[in-house]
Design a protein around this motif. Structure first.
Motif, PDB file in Angstrom:
ATOM      1  N   TRP A  10       0.508  -1.083   0.016  1.00  0.00           N
ATOM      2  CA  TRP A  10       0.166   0.186   0.086  1.00  0.00           C
ATOM      3  C   TRP A  10       0.676   1.996  -0.050  1.00  0.00           C
ATOM      4  CZ3 TRP A  10       0.466   3.608   4.053  1.00  0.00           C
ATOM      5  CH2 TRP A  10       1.124   3.208   5.059  1.00  0.00           C
ATOM      6  N   TYR A  11       1.439   0.813   0.317  1.00  0.00           N
ATOM      7  CA  TYR A  11       2.726   2.529   0.717  1.00  0.00           C
ATOM      8  C   TYR A  11       3.334   2.140  -0.499  1.00  0.00           C
ATOM      9  CZ  TYR A  11       5.764  -1.586   1.954  1.00  0.00           C
ATOM     10  OH  TYR A  11       6.682  -2.553   2.517  1.00  0.00           O
ATOM     11  N   ALA A  12       4.119   1.396  -1.361  1.00  0.00           N
ATOM     12  CA  ALA A  12       4.667   1.904  -2.774  1.00  0.00           C
ATOM     13  C   ALA A  12       4.729   2.861  -3.331  1.00  0.00           C
ATOM     14  CB  ALA A  12       4.580   0.865  -3.581  1.00  0.00           C
ATOM     15  N   GLU A  13       3.553   3.749  -2.785  1.00  0.00           N
ATOM     16  CA  GLU A  13       3.391   4.850  -4.319  1.00  0.00           C
ATOM     17  C   GLU A  13       3.704   6.113  -3.418  1.00  0.00           C
ATOM     18  OE1 GLU A  13      -1.366   6.398  -4.395  1.00  0.00           O
ATOM     19  OE2 GLU A  13      -1.299   3.965  -3.979  1.00  0.00           O
ATOM     20  N   PHE A  14       4.321   5.914  -2.167  1.00  0.00           N
ATOM     21  CA  PHE A  14       4.407   7.319  -1.707  1.00  0.00           C
ATOM     22  C   PHE A  14       5.581   7.415  -1.000  1.00  0.00           C
ATOM     23  CE2 PHE A  14       0.227   6.320   0.372  1.00  0.00           C
ATOM     24  CZ  PHE A  14      -0.196   7.296  -0.876  1.00  0.00           C
ATOM     25  N   PRO A  15       6.692   8.839  -0.797  1.00  0.00           N
ATOM     26  CA  PRO A  15       7.975   8.462  -0.221  1.00  0.00           C
ATOM     27  C   PRO A  15       8.527   7.244   0.381  1.00  0.00           C
ATOM     28  CG  PRO A  15       7.183  10.167  -0.464  1.00  0.00           C
ATOM     29  CD  PRO A  15       6.278   9.859  -1.172  1.00  0.00           C
ATOM     30  N   GLU A  16       9.973   6.715  -0.066  1.00  0.00           N
ATOM     31  CA  GLU A  16      10.422   6.063   1.587  1.00  0.00           C
ATOM     32  C   GLU A  16      10.421   7.528   2.669  1.00  0.00           C
ATOM     33  OE1 GLU A  16      11.165   3.190   2.170  1.00  0.00           O
ATOM     34  OE2 GLU A  16       9.923   2.569   0.481  1.00  0.00           O
ATOM     35  N   PRO A  17      10.634   6.975   3.893  1.00  0.00           N
ATOM     36  CA  PRO A  17      10.805   8.380   4.580  1.00  0.00           C
ATOM     37  C   PRO A  17      11.570   8.092   5.178  1.00  0.00           C
ATOM     38  CG  PRO A  17       9.623   6.585   5.764  1.00  0.00           C
ATOM     39  CD  PRO A  17       9.037   6.224   4.445  1.00  0.00           C
ATOM     40  N   LYS A  18      12.596  10.042   5.216  1.00  0.00           N
ATOM     41  CA  LYS A  18      13.609   9.598   5.483  1.00  0.00           C
ATOM     42  C   LYS A  18      14.029   9.766   7.269  1.00  0.00           C
ATOM     43  CE  LYS A  18      13.890  13.206   1.884  1.00  0.00           C
ATOM     44  NZ  LYS A  18      13.278  12.299   0.893  1.00  0.00           N
ATOM     45  N   ALA A  19      13.590  10.386   7.519  1.00  0.00           N
ATOM     46  CA  ALA A  19      13.683  10.294   9.151  1.00  0.00           C
ATOM     47  C   ALA A  19      13.461   9.059  10.044  1.00  0.00           C
ATOM     48  CB  ALA A  19      12.454  11.098  10.134  1.00  0.00           C
ATOM     49  N   THR A  20      14.117   9.038  10.861  1.00  0.00           N
ATOM     50  CA  THR A  20      13.427   7.967  11.502  1.00  0.00           C
ATOM     51  C   THR A  20      12.963   8.524  13.397  1.00  0.00           C
ATOM     52  OG1 THR A  20      15.935   7.303  11.023  1.00  0.00           O
ATOM     53  CG2 THR A  20      15.057   5.907  12.964  1.00  0.00           C
ATOM     54  N   ALA A  21      11.565   8.244  13.136  1.00  0.00           N
ATOM     55  CA  ALA A  21      10.788   8.878  14.555  1.00  0.00           C
ATOM     56  C   ALA A  21      11.254   7.906  16.008  1.00  0.00           C
ATOM     57  CB  ALA A  21       9.220   8.619  13.937  1.00  0.00           C
ATOM     58  N   THR A  22      11.605   8.340  16.732  1.00  0.00           N
ATOM     59  CA  THR A  22      11.760   8.527  18.132  1.00  0.00           C
ATOM     60  C   THR A  22      10.635   6.933  18.746  1.00  0.00           C
ATOM     61  OG1 THR A  22      10.625  10.357  19.501  1.00  0.00           O
ATOM     62  CG2 THR A  22      13.373   9.944  19.210  1.00  0.00           C
ATOM     63  N   THR A  23      11.043   6.454  19.514  1.00  0.00           N
ATOM     64  CA  THR A  23       9.642   5.936  20.310  1.00  0.00           C
ATOM     65  C   THR A  23       9.629   6.007  21.729  1.00  0.00           C
ATOM     66  OG1 THR A  23      10.580   3.809  18.986  1.00  0.00           O
ATOM     67  CG2 THR A  23       9.364   2.630  21.063  1.00  0.00           C
ATOM     68  N   ILE A  24       8.379   6.051  21.929  1.00  0.00           N
ATOM     69  CA  ILE A  24       7.804   6.419  23.083  1.00  0.00           C
ATOM     70  C   ILE A  24       7.824   4.442  23.604  1.00  0.00           C
ATOM     71  CG2 ILE A  24       5.700   6.573  22.485  1.00  0.00           C
ATOM     72  CD1 ILE A  24       5.363   8.537  24.908  1.00  0.00           C
ATOM     73  N   THR A  25       7.523   4.498  25.503  1.00  0.00           N
ATOM     74  CA  THR A  25       7.396   3.557  25.362  1.00  0.00           C
ATOM     75  C   THR A  25       5.903   3.375  26.424  1.00  0.00           C
ATOM     76  OG1 THR A  25       8.285   3.449  27.920  1.00  0.00           O
ATOM     77  CG2 THR A  25       9.889   2.532  26.543  1.00  0.00           C
ATOM     78  N   ARG A  26       4.789   2.491  26.110  1.00  0.00           N
ATOM     79  CA  ARG A  26       4.793   2.332  27.080  1.00  0.00           C
ATOM     80  C   ARG A  26       4.267   2.833  28.447  1.00  0.00           C
ATOM     81  NH1 ARG A  26       4.658  -3.404  24.954  1.00  0.00           N
ATOM     82  NH2 ARG A  26       5.256  -4.188  26.987  1.00  0.00           N
ATOM     83  N   ILE A  27       5.144   2.662  29.380  1.00  0.00           N
ATOM     84  CA  ILE A  27       5.053   2.901  30.272  1.00  0.00           C
ATOM     85  C   ILE A  27       5.365   4.934  30.715  1.00  0.00           C
ATOM     86  CG2 ILE A  27       6.634   2.917  32.732  1.00  0.00           C
ATOM     87  CD1 ILE A  27       7.444   0.675  31.850  1.00  0.00           C
TER      88      ILE A  27
END
Length: 150
Positions: A10-27
């Motif tokens: 589904w995402y093939a028609e959109f550009p690859e993201p450049k940024a790497t998002a950060t992760t938030i823990t469930r805690i």
């Protein structure tokens, strides 16, 4: 479709993201929610599930299926920015595919806007991790259905 034809993701028609998002823990998210931070005011939770949208969702989440997200990013940014939302948290089933891609696309857009006040985060473990983490997490879900998480 023949066996030799492969359907594009589904995402093939959109550009690859450049940024790497950060992760938030469930805690961390749990502590925000139990200490009085409000979804929709202090942060926004975005549930990216579509066909697998079942078993409940984290209280205060909005459902924006990943397949239709990319073209709406500028509008979402404008809404969240106008509302002073500092953190957008994205999740899907496990937060390994759709959430990573969506959060990174949004992080790209934030960077493009030279915005240093907003961040785009991925919820560690996604909704599956949240629903299986214990009663304090399940207690913060709407429409929780335990049979969906077994």
């Amino acid at each position: 479709m023949s066996n030799s034809e492969v359907e594009s993701p589904w995402y093939a028609e959109f550009p690859e993201p450049k940024a790497t998002a950060t992760t938030i823990t469930r805690i961390t998210l749990l502590s925000w929610m139990t200490e009085g931070k409000l979804a929709g005011k202090d942060f926004v939770l975005v549930d990216l599930r579509k066909a697998d949208y079942e078993g409940g969702t984290i209280r205060g989440s909005i459902n924006l299926p990943a397949q239709s997200l990319y073209p709406t990013i500028p509008s979402l940014y404008n809404l969240f920015s106008s509302a002073g939302i500092p953190t957008v948290i994205w999740y899907c089933g496990s937060s390994g595919g759709r959430a990573t891609r969506a959060a990174s696309w949004f992080a790209d857009y934030i960077k493009h806007q030279n915005d240093v006040k907003m961040e785009s985060d991925i919820l560690e473990g996604g909704i599956k991790g949240w629903a299986k983490a214990g009663p304090e997490y399940v207690g913060l879900m709407n429409a929780y259905n335990p049979s969906s998480w077994q």
